[in-house]
Design a protein around this motif. Structure first.
Motif, short mmCIF file in Angstrom:
data_model
loop_
_atom_site.label_atom_id
_atom_site.label_comp_id
_atom_site.label_asym_id
_atom_site.label_seq_id
_atom_site.Cartn_x
_atom_site.Cartn_y
_atom_site.Cartn_z
N PHE A 131 2.75 10.00 1.98
CA PHE A 131 2.76 10.90 0.81
C PHE A 131 2.73 10.15 -0.34
O PHE A 131 3.23 8.96 -0.71
CB PHE A 131 4.29 11.64 0.80
N HIS A 132 1.96 10.93 -1.52
CA HIS A 132 1.90 10.12 -2.78
C HIS A 132 2.56 10.87 -3.81
O HIS A 132 2.51 12.12 -4.00
CB HIS A 132 0.24 9.82 -3.11
N ILE A 133 3.25 10.00 -4.67
CA ILE A 133 4.00 10.51 -5.79
C ILE A 133 3.66 9.76 -7.18
O ILE A 133 3.66 8.33 -7.08
CB ILE A 133 5.41 10.34 -5.52
N GLN A 134 3.29 10.47 -8.16
CA GLN A 134 2.91 9.67 -9.22
C GLN A 134 4.30 9.71 -10.16
O GLN A 134 4.56 11.11 -10.49
CB GLN A 134 1.96 10.33 -9.91
N LEU A 135 4.79 8.64 -10.57
CA LEU A 135 6.06 8.83 -11.43
C LEU A 135 5.65 8.36 -12.86
O LEU A 135 4.94 7.19 -13.16
CB LEU A 135 7.02 7.34 -10.90
N VAL A 136 6.05 9.20 -13.78
CA VAL A 136 6.00 8.96 -15.19
C VAL A 136 7.12 8.75 -15.86
O VAL A 136 7.72 9.90 -15.98
CB VAL A 136 5.00 10.30 -15.89
#
Ligand code: NAG
Length: 282
Positions: A131-136
Motif C-alpha cells: 500500500f502506498h501512502i503519501q504524507l504531507v
C-alpha cells in the motif's frame, strides 16, 4: 475500441499479478495531510481483513528508510534493531487492530521532513500486498506582519505579509466586525518550498483591522491586528449643533465644579484657622 479495453484489462491483470493494489482515488496513493507537530496515522489494511498478528509487514519511507517493521510480534519498539534514526521512538502500531488485518501506524510529533511517500508491505503474503501512502506535513504559517504603508488625511494603505508558510495560505483583510475588505490581488512568491504573500488594502475609517491567514487543509488560522486612526472631519453638517450644545453643557459642568472646589477650599481654610486658634488658646 474492444482492443483498447482488452489492453487495459491486460494491464490490470499485470498490476495485480505484481501485487500492486489500486485504491479508489485512481492514483493508487492515499494522501494524509497533517499540521507540523501533530500526530499522523498512516492507514494500511489487508483487503482480506485476515489476522495479521503472526504476519510480517514493513513500513518504509521513500523506498529506503525503515519506519516500522513487524514480524509476528517482534518489532522496533520491543527490541528489533534497524529502524531509521529519524523515526526512533515516534512510531507505533495498533496492536488491537492487527487481528482485523489493520497494520496502520501512528507517527508522533511530525516534522516537515517526514513528508514523503510511505509504503506498507506484506512481502510474504500470496499474493503480496503493498500500500502506498503519501504524507504531507504542513508547517503552520506564523503570525502575519502588518504595517501602515502610507497614510493621508482620510485614507490609509495597509500591508500584510505572510512569510514562510509551507502550504499556500489564503490571506485576507477584515474590519473589526469580521467583514472581508476589498483588497488588491495578493502578490505570491515561492522560495525553497515556502510561500511568501503580500496583500494590501486601503481603508477610510478608524477601526481595528486584522490580517487573517488561513490554511484550510490543516484547519490553521492566525491573524494580526492593527489599529488605524483616520482623522474624520469634525465639523461636517449636523455636527455643528451637537458641538454647540455639547459645549454649553460642558461649560456648565465646569462652572459647577469650580464653584464646588471654591466652597470646599474655603471650608478647609475656615477649619484650619479654627484649629490654629484652639492651639493658640492653650
Ligand atoms: C485501523 O486502526 C486505526 C487506529 O485505531 C484506525 O484509525 C483505522 O480506522 C483502522 N482502519 C480500519 C480500516 O479499520
Amino acid at each position: 475500441m474492444s482492443t483498447a479495453w482488452e489492453f487495459l484489462f491486460f494491464c490490470f491483470c499485470l498490476l495485480t499479478a505484481f501485487g500492486i493494489t489500486l485504491t479508489p482515488n485512481g492514483s493508487g496513493v492515499v494522501r494524509v495531510v497533517v499540521k507540523e507537530g501533530s500526530d499522523a496515522i498512516l492507514p494500511c489494511s489487508l483487503s482480506t481483513k485476515e489476522n495479521a498478528e503472526s504476519k510480517l509487514f514493513d513500513w518504509k519511507k521513500d523506498g529506503r528508510k525503515e519506519v516500522f517493521f513487524y514480524d509476528a510480534g517482534l518489532h522496533y519498539n520491543n527490541g528489533r534493531p534497524g529502524q531509521d534514526q529519524q523515526f526512533k521512538g515516534r512510531v507505533s502500531h495498533f496492536q488491537d487492530e492487527l487481528k482485523y488485518g489493520n497494520a496502520s501506524i501512528k507517527i508522533r510529533n511530525t516534522k516537515v521532513t517526514d513528508s514523503g511517500d510511505y509504503s506498507c508491505d506484506f512481502p510474504r503474503l500470496q499474493p503480496r500486498q503493498i500500500f502506498h501512502i503519501q504524507l504531507v506535513v504542513v508547517g503552520a504559517s506564523p503570525e502575519p506582519y502588518v504595517k501602515t504603508l502610507n497614510q493621508t488625511q482620510d485614507v490609509a494603505l495597509l500591508q500584510c505579509e505572510v512569510l514562510g508558510a509551507s502550504s499556500k495560505p489564503t490571506v485576507e483583510w477584515q474590519d473589526s466586525a469580521g467583514n472581508k475588505l476589498p483588497a488588491e490581488e495578493p502578490q505570491v512568491s515561492e522560495r525553497g518550498g515556502s510561500f511568501y504573500i503580500i496583500l494590501q488594502t486601503t481603508v477610510m475609517k478608524t477601526d481595528n483591522y486584522r490580517c487573517v491567514a488561513t490554511q484550510e487543509e490543516i484547519r490553521h488560522q492566525i491573524y494580526t491586528e492593527i489599529y488605524v486612526y483616520i482623522c474624520e472631519k469634525l465639523f461636517s453638517k449636523g455636527d455643528v449643533t451637537r458641538w454647540f450644545f455639547g459645549g454649553i453643557i460642558l461649560g456648565a459642568v465646569i462652572v459647577v465644579a469650580v464653584l464646588a472646589l471654591l466652597v470646599a477650599t474655603k471650608f478647609i481654610t475656615v477649619r484650619r484657622n479654627k484649629a490654629v486658634e484652639r492651639q493658640g488658646n492653650r
